[in-house]
Write a protein that holds these residues in place. Structure first.
Motif, short mmCIF file in Angstrom:
data_model
loop_
_atom_site.label_atom_id
_atom_site.label_comp_id
_atom_site.label_asym_id
_atom_site.label_seq_id
_atom_site.Cartn_x
_atom_site.Cartn_y
_atom_site.Cartn_z
N THR A 35 21.42 6.59 31.38
CA THR A 35 20.65 5.39 31.69
C THR A 35 21.05 4.23 30.79
OG1 THR A 35 18.83 6.95 32.08
CG2 THR A 35 18.28 4.63 32.20
N THR A 36 21.81 4.53 29.74
CA THR A 36 22.06 3.58 28.66
C THR A 36 22.62 2.24 29.13
OG1 THR A 36 22.46 5.44 27.18
CG2 THR A 36 23.23 3.28 26.45
N CYS A 39 20.01 0.23 31.00
CA CYS A 39 18.86 -0.05 30.15
C CYS A 39 19.19 -1.14 29.13
CB CYS A 39 18.42 1.23 29.45
SG CYS A 39 16.85 1.08 28.60
N GLY A 43 17.05 -4.61 28.85
CA GLY A 43 16.48 -5.20 27.64
C GLY A 43 16.93 -6.62 27.43
N GLY A 67 12.38 -0.87 28.68
CA GLY A 67 13.31 0.24 28.43
C GLY A 67 12.60 1.58 28.46
N ASN A 93 20.22 4.50 36.47
CA ASN A 93 21.14 3.43 36.12
C ASN A 93 21.55 2.61 37.35
OD1 ASN A 93 22.83 2.03 34.21
ND2 ASN A 93 24.58 3.14 35.01
N ASN A 100 17.54 -5.38 37.19
CA ASN A 100 18.07 -6.36 36.24
C ASN A 100 18.31 -7.71 36.92
OD1 ASN A 100 18.04 -4.39 34.27
ND2 ASN A 100 20.17 -3.82 34.56
N ASN A 189 15.31 5.14 25.26
CA ASN A 189 15.65 3.97 26.07
C ASN A 189 14.97 2.70 25.55
OD1 ASN A 189 17.33 4.68 28.66
ND2 ASN A 189 15.96 6.41 28.30
N ALA A 190 13.85 2.85 24.86
CA ALA A 190 13.24 1.68 24.21
C ALA A 190 14.15 1.14 23.11
CB ALA A 190 11.88 2.06 23.63
N THR A 192 17.44 1.48 23.09
CA THR A 192 18.57 0.85 23.78
C THR A 192 18.20 -0.55 24.26
OG1 THR A 192 19.40 3.00 24.53
CG2 THR A 192 20.17 1.05 25.71
N ALA A 193 17.02 -0.69 24.83
CA ALA A 193 16.56 -2.00 25.30
C ALA A 193 16.36 -2.97 24.13
CB ALA A 193 15.25 -1.85 26.08
#
Length: 300
Positions: A35-36, A39, A43, A67, A93, A100, A189-190, A192-193
């Motif tokens: 998901t990176t 994500c 963010g 995220g 993703n 996005n 993921n938070a 990453t965001a």
């Protein structure tokens, strides 16, 4: 040269939360979360959009919340719908591309020219001098690293670590691995965001394709740090993620500064660095085996 060092440090700390996120998902939970890429853009998109609306401080926690929601979707697909972890990340993703675009007002890019960011707000206070961007990037990243280390030492954090080591043992201990995986992926993921949010305000722009290859870069940072420092403990693993991110950006800075490798070949350089870093332990074991084999032949 000083400007090159400063920029490398700034980018190293700005992208370090991605390495921390992959440490949590890939090393602690033993999940390949793809998901990176999406994500990171999520963010950045949320952060830049809210900053353009005049809320640069609110933009950062809002991006982290977005995220975490992306991480929840990936965890839901994996734990509730029994979708394989890699496929769950790919599905999320893919869907994030449209999300996005929606966050950016259905535009492929958005700019913050003329808008205040968290960096310009710090500059207006006079703190940090000419290094204000590095001060803020380092402060945010080090705070996240410290909080992550403390969290992984709590009961919930230990449960997440146990889930990555042995999910069956966690079930036998009356713990719910579905919950621990969900919390771990949301937190990952938070982070990453958060990196995307800070980078978006740092560069004052966001592009729909700006997250392409971020997962590879994050893995490169993580593996480089582990090659240098090792990963025998959680705290050393977190430190390795930070050090690896800075070292990786220094490698990039040296390449740009010396022009040893054409700019067009930087993606290939990243792939080579990751491959060598992954293969390093195996190469060391092979070299040791060959040395031992040669010693036995001489003794015979």
């Amino acid at each position: 040269m000083l400007l090159v060092v400063q920029t490398a440090l700034e980018l190293g700390f700005l992208y370090a939360p991605v390495a921390l996120a992959l440490f949590l998902s890939f090393r602690v939970l033993d999940i390949a979360d793809l998901t990176t890429d999406g994500c990171f853009v999520l963010g950045a998109a949320v952060s830049v959009t809210l900053t353009a609306a005049g809320h640069p401080l609110l933009a950062v926690p809002a991006a982290m919340l977005a995220g975490a929601c992306a991480g929840f979707i990936t965890a839901f697909l994996q734990t509730r719908l029994s979708v394989p972890s890699i496929l769950a990340g790919i599905v999320t993703n893919t869907g994030l591309y449209t999300i996005n675009l929606m966050a950016m007002g259905w535009r492929s890019n958005e700019s913050l020219l003329g808008s205040d960011t968290v960096f310009t707000l710090l500059r207006s206070t006079g703190l940090g001098g000419d290094w204000y961007e590095l001060v803020l990037a380092a402060a945010v990243t080090l705070l996240c690293a410290g909080l992550l280390a403390l969290f992984l030492g709590t009961r919930l954090g230990l449960s997440i670590r146990a889930t990555g080591d042995n999910p069956d043992m966690v079930r036998a201990s009356s713990l719910d691995p579905t919950f621990t995986v969900t919390v771990g992926l949301c937190l990952s993921n938070a982070l990453t965001a958060l990196s995307g949010a800070m980078v978006g305000q740092y560069q004052k722009t966001v592009d729909i394709n700006s997250g392409t290859g971020i997962v590879v870069i994050g893995l490169a940072c993580l593996i480089i740090g582990e090659t240098v420092l090792g990963r025998r403990t959680v705290y050393k693993g977190i430190l390795s993620a930070l050090v690896g991110s800075v070292v990786y950006r220094f490698i990039y800075a040296v390449v740009f500064y010396t022009k040893v490798v054409p700019v067009e070949c930087l993606k290939l350089l990243t792939a080579v660095i990751v491959a060598l870093a992954i293969a390093a332990p195996g190469l060391r074991r092979w070299a040791a085996f060959q040395k031992q084999k040669h010693s036995r032949k001489e003794a015979a």
